[in-house]
Design an enzyme around this catalytic site. Sequence first.
Site, PDB file in Angstrom:
ATOM      1  N   LYS A  48       0.776  -1.384   0.002  1.00  0.00           N
ATOM      2  CA  LYS A  48       0.047   0.145   0.011  1.00  0.00           C
ATOM      3  C   LYS A  48       0.854   1.178   0.302  1.00  0.00           C
ATOM      4  O   LYS A  48       0.722   2.043  -0.791  1.00  0.00           O
ATOM      5  CB  LYS A  48      -0.926  -0.008   1.174  1.00  0.00           C
ATOM      6  CG  LYS A  48      -1.657   1.486   1.605  1.00  0.00           C
ATOM      7  CD  LYS A  48      -2.497   1.531   2.785  1.00  0.00           C
ATOM      8  CE  LYS A  48      -1.476   1.883   4.274  1.00  0.00           C
ATOM      9  NZ  LYS A  48      -1.299   3.099   4.138  1.00  0.00           N
ATOM     10  N   ASN A  49       1.957   1.491   0.884  1.00  0.00           N
ATOM     11  CA  ASN A  49       2.686   2.457   1.053  1.00  0.00           C
ATOM     12  C   ASN A  49       3.639   2.612  -0.066  1.00  0.00           C
ATOM     13  O   ASN A  49       4.544   3.815   0.095  1.00  0.00           O
ATOM     14  CB  ASN A  49       3.508   2.374   2.560  1.00  0.00           C
ATOM     15  CG  ASN A  49       2.272   2.674   3.632  1.00  0.00           C
ATOM     16  OD1 ASN A  49       1.096   2.923   3.330  1.00  0.00           O
ATOM     17  ND2 ASN A  49       2.767   2.527   4.740  1.00  0.00           N
ATOM     18  N   ARG A 119      -4.758  10.652   3.361  1.00  0.00           N
ATOM     19  CA  ARG A 119      -3.467  11.737   3.752  1.00  0.00           C
ATOM     20  C   ARG A 119      -2.458  11.564   2.682  1.00  0.00           C
ATOM     21  O   ARG A 119      -1.864  12.672   2.374  1.00  0.00           O
ATOM     22  CB  ARG A 119      -2.786  11.214   5.070  1.00  0.00           C
ATOM     23  CG  ARG A 119      -3.759  11.490   6.320  1.00  0.00           C
ATOM     24  CD  ARG A 119      -2.844  11.191   7.544  1.00  0.00           C
ATOM     25  NE  ARG A 119      -1.415  11.876   7.231  1.00  0.00           N
ATOM     26  CZ  ARG A 119      -1.425  13.263   7.407  1.00  0.00           C
ATOM     27  NH1 ARG A 119      -2.232  14.006   7.691  1.00  0.00           N
ATOM     28  NH2 ARG A 119      -0.077  13.834   7.175  1.00  0.00           N
ATOM     29  N   CYS A 143      -4.248  13.055  12.436  1.00  0.00           N
ATOM     30  CA  CYS A 143      -4.804  11.779  12.586  1.00  0.00           C
ATOM     31  C   CYS A 143      -4.772  11.388  13.818  1.00  0.00           C
ATOM     32  O   CYS A 143      -3.978  11.863  14.792  1.00  0.00           O
ATOM     33  CB  CYS A 143      -4.550  10.810  11.435  1.00  0.00           C
ATOM     34  SG  CYS A 143      -3.123   9.952  11.674  1.00  0.00           S
ATOM     35  N   ARG A 148       0.988  14.560  12.405  1.00  0.00           N
ATOM     36  CA  ARG A 148       1.440  14.157  10.930  1.00  0.00           C
ATOM     37  C   ARG A 148       1.646  15.636  10.124  1.00  0.00           C
ATOM     38  O   ARG A 148       1.002  15.899   9.132  1.00  0.00           O
ATOM     39  CB  ARG A 148       0.297  13.623  10.158  1.00  0.00           C
ATOM     40  CG  ARG A 148      -0.419  12.348  10.933  1.00  0.00           C
ATOM     41  CD  ARG A 148       0.470  11.202  10.956  1.00  0.00           C
ATOM     42  NE  ARG A 148       1.054  10.566   9.768  1.00  0.00           N
ATOM     43  CZ  ARG A 148       0.110   9.572   9.277  1.00  0.00           C
ATOM     44  NH1 ARG A 148      -1.008   9.144   9.805  1.00  0.00           N
ATOM     45  NH2 ARG A 148       0.783   9.104   7.974  1.00  0.00           N
ATOM     46  N   ASP A 345       4.647   0.451  12.199  1.00  0.00           N
ATOM     47  CA  ASP A 345       3.458  -0.023  11.341  1.00  0.00           C
ATOM     48  C   ASP A 345       3.261  -1.657  11.750  1.00  0.00           C
ATOM     49  O   ASP A 345       1.839  -1.996  11.332  1.00  0.00           O
ATOM     50  CB  ASP A 345       3.349   0.157   9.733  1.00  0.00           C
ATOM     51  CG  ASP A 345       3.096   1.492   9.140  1.00  0.00           C
ATOM     52  OD1 ASP A 345       3.358   1.671   8.006  1.00  0.00           O
ATOM     53  OD2 ASP A 345       2.935   2.184  10.214  1.00  0.00           O
ATOM     54  N   ARG A 437      -8.631  -0.488   4.380  1.00  0.00           N
ATOM     55  CA  ARG A 437      -7.836   0.779   3.678  1.00  0.00           C
ATOM     56  C   ARG A 437      -6.647  -0.264   3.206  1.00  0.00           C
ATOM     57  O   ARG A 437      -6.009   0.287   2.019  1.00  0.00           O
ATOM     58  CB  ARG A 437      -7.450   1.980   4.396  1.00  0.00           C
ATOM     59  CG  ARG A 437      -8.780   2.840   5.058  1.00  0.00           C
ATOM     60  CD  ARG A 437      -8.190   3.954   5.986  1.00  0.00           C
ATOM     61  NE  ARG A 437      -7.147   4.466   4.883  1.00  0.00           N
ATOM     62  CZ  ARG A 437      -6.917   5.865   5.154  1.00  0.00           C
ATOM     63  NH1 ARG A 437      -7.414   6.433   6.135  1.00  0.00           N
ATOM     64  NH2 ARG A 437      -6.198   6.410   4.680  1.00  0.00           N
TER      65      ARG A 437
HETATM   66  C1  EPZ Z   1       4.314   6.858   5.924  1.00  0.00           C
HETATM   67  O1  EPZ Z   1       3.580   8.042   6.466  1.00  0.00           O
HETATM   68  C2  EPZ Z   1       3.467   5.880   5.932  1.00  0.00           C
HETATM   69  N1  EPZ Z   1       2.235   6.049   5.267  1.00  0.00           N
HETATM   70  C3  EPZ Z   1       3.126   5.485   7.391  1.00  0.00           C
HETATM   71  O2  EPZ Z   1       2.155   4.322   7.141  1.00  0.00           O
HETATM   72  C4  EPZ Z   1       4.209   4.962   8.103  1.00  0.00           C
HETATM   73  O3  EPZ Z   1       3.739   4.640   9.628  1.00  0.00           O
HETATM   74  C5  EPZ Z   1       5.290   6.065   8.157  1.00  0.00           C
HETATM   75  O4  EPZ Z   1       5.536   6.371   6.905  1.00  0.00           O
HETATM   76  C6  EPZ Z   1       6.531   5.934   8.966  1.00  0.00           C
HETATM   77  O5  EPZ Z   1       7.125   4.659   8.249  1.00  0.00           O
HETATM   78  C7  EPZ Z   1       2.287   6.106   3.888  1.00  0.00           C
HETATM   79  O6  EPZ Z   1       3.266   5.590   3.370  1.00  0.00           O
HETATM   80  C8  EPZ Z   1       0.947   6.099   2.979  1.00  0.00           C
HETATM   81  P1  EPZ Z   1       6.808  10.154   8.109  1.00  0.00           P
HETATM   82  P2  EPZ Z   1       4.280   9.466   6.584  1.00  0.00           P
HETATM   83  O7  EPZ Z   1       6.585  11.245   7.026  1.00  0.00           O
HETATM   84  O8  EPZ Z   1       4.867   9.703   5.154  1.00  0.00           O
HETATM   85  C9  EPZ Z   1       6.870  13.733  11.365  1.00  0.00           C
HETATM   86  C10 EPZ Z   1       0.306   2.833   7.568  1.00  0.00           C
HETATM   87  O9  EPZ Z   1      -0.369   2.411   8.610  1.00  0.00           O
HETATM   88  N2  EPZ Z   1       6.793  14.452  10.303  1.00  0.00           N
HETATM   89  O10 EPZ Z   1       7.997   9.043   8.042  1.00  0.00           O
HETATM   90  O11 EPZ Z   1       3.416  10.239   6.899  1.00  0.00           O
HETATM   91  C11 EPZ Z   1       5.304  12.785  11.483  1.00  0.00           C
HETATM   92  O12 EPZ Z   1       4.331  13.495  12.141  1.00  0.00           O
HETATM   93  C12 EPZ Z   1       0.777   4.416   7.648  1.00  0.00           C
HETATM   94  O13 EPZ Z   1       0.439   2.073   6.613  1.00  0.00           O
HETATM   95  C13 EPZ Z   1       6.923  15.902  10.615  1.00  0.00           C
HETATM   96  O14 EPZ Z   1       6.819  16.224  11.793  1.00  0.00           O
HETATM   97  O15 EPZ Z   1       5.442   9.401   7.713  1.00  0.00           O
HETATM   98  C14 EPZ Z   1       5.593  11.554  12.091  1.00  0.00           C
HETATM   99  O16 EPZ Z   1       5.496  11.531  13.427  1.00  0.00           O
HETATM  100  C15 EPZ Z   1       0.588   4.910   9.197  1.00  0.00           C
HETATM  101  N3  EPZ Z   1       6.980  16.673   9.606  1.00  0.00           N
HETATM  102  C16 EPZ Z   1       7.276  11.342  11.633  1.00  0.00           C
HETATM  103  O17 EPZ Z   1       7.672  12.508  11.201  1.00  0.00           O
HETATM  104  C17 EPZ Z   1       6.958  16.277   8.137  1.00  0.00           C
HETATM  105  O18 EPZ Z   1       7.189  17.131   7.395  1.00  0.00           O
HETATM  106  C18 EPZ Z   1       7.044  10.137  10.502  1.00  0.00           C
HETATM  107  O19 EPZ Z   1       6.378  10.683   9.702  1.00  0.00           O
HETATM  108  C19 EPZ Z   1       6.670  14.866   8.036  1.00  0.00           C
HETATM  109  C20 EPZ Z   1       6.735  14.113   9.077  1.00  0.00           C
END
Ligand code: EPZ
Length: 458
Positions: A48-49, A119, A143, A148, A345, A437
Amino acid sequence: MMGVPFEARPFAINWHFLRQTKEVMDKEVIKVRGGNRLCGKVHISGAKNSVLKLMAASILADGTSTITNVPNISDVHMMAEVLEHLGAHVSPLQNGRLSIDASKVEPKETPYDLVNKLRASIAVLGPLLARFGEATVSMPGGCLIGSRSINMHLDGLASLGVTNELVRGNIVARTKLGTLNGANVRLPFASVGATENLMLAATRAQGITTIENAAREPEIVDLANFLIQMGVNIVGAGSPTICVYGAECILPVQEYKTVGDRIEAGTYLVAGALTGGPITVTGVCPQHLLMPLRKLREFGCHCECSDDGVDNSSITIRGIDLKEGSTRLKPTDIQTLPYPGFPTDLQPQFMVLAAIANGSSVITENVFENRFMFANELNRMGAEISIEGHHALIKGVRNLSGAPVEASDLRAGAGLLLAGLVAEGTSIVNKIGHIDRGYEQIVDRLAALGADIERLTL
Ligand code: EPZ
């Protein structure tokens, strides 16, 4: 919309129908009766990701790209609606195959109601900027698992020459001089989404863009391989430093196979660990699960991998033979981290293992600030979990008991199904739209392994 085969779903947005289906989704539940041993083989779907980002990347090119090994899950349907809203034509998903004709895509506003449901739509920001020099995308809200924020996306894009302002909840982004300039960007955190948006935007930047402290997930490598097939020169994907050489011309992709979903695979491996197994998962690269496999072994499970590097790889797990009253799972501490650390995850799913282990475990969540709500539902099933900051202290109990529970997000929902597999009695999992999802046919797949499980509409 659940229950309607993906390929039969209308891509034209029928708001009344969607509202009705939301009500149906709220009343759909999954009933699972615990105690069965699960054995057999599961072929894992595409990730998915990854596939959501490959779909977004397809709008870089003026033409039709085809992606295979696409999972039939509602997030894919939602991303298709986002792309159709932008003017793309997305073919119905047939046997995991999806074609996206992006020739008529325009940088229209990607509205709140679409971004709020998915998202990951924020991933269209980079490609729209690369292709058109402008993009208007609704600022995603937070969320349940965390705020996020997308500050790292926007700060990184600013280094490439993008200005953005927040106008009535929308991010209005455009390139200063009509072109993106390659730059050196250092991410404060190895954000998956920020790495992806920067890679996507940099495909048309003048010169070279270096992303330091980049995310290293297998899904990042998948996106890089897709972009390379589009004619973009990218080196370093999978390492902390990625270099993207801006391309003059970007071509649609003839056919690209999505990488197997390591999180889905890990979820079924936990089912085997909990109920005894053996369960074999195929269609995923064992190398992508090294840390979860290490933790499964620490819990006392036996895991065997055959990794011939191509499609015939497999992982087989045997859990502690709880039926024969032998020793229980061993308590194990887990810290979630960006890849190759333990994946956040899989945190809820592994919490179920700790919940019935013979002793106390500590799970530390380092990626999201609020990813322990699942523990409250597990405690309603008899677990003994207390939360202190970003640590969950889990005192293993001998048995969980079935109960009505509610999924708060995708992975928590999967965790509740797993808990129901080993709980005494029957559990009813509500809000299963979250689960649909990201897990293709999870009820059918678990039932095929021997679970006493069914989807009901109340
Ligand atoms: C991706 O989310 C995945 N989703 C998430 O999977 C996964 O948990 C996550 O990566 C971490 O591996 C998809 O790919 C669709 P991040 P993403 O940017 O890209 C903070 C699932 O269940 N952050 O690595 O949103 C953020 O708040 C989902 O399949 C900032 O602060 O993750 C978080 O605490 C859940 N500012 C952390 O970094 C930013 O600009 C990791 O976020 C970006 C992120």
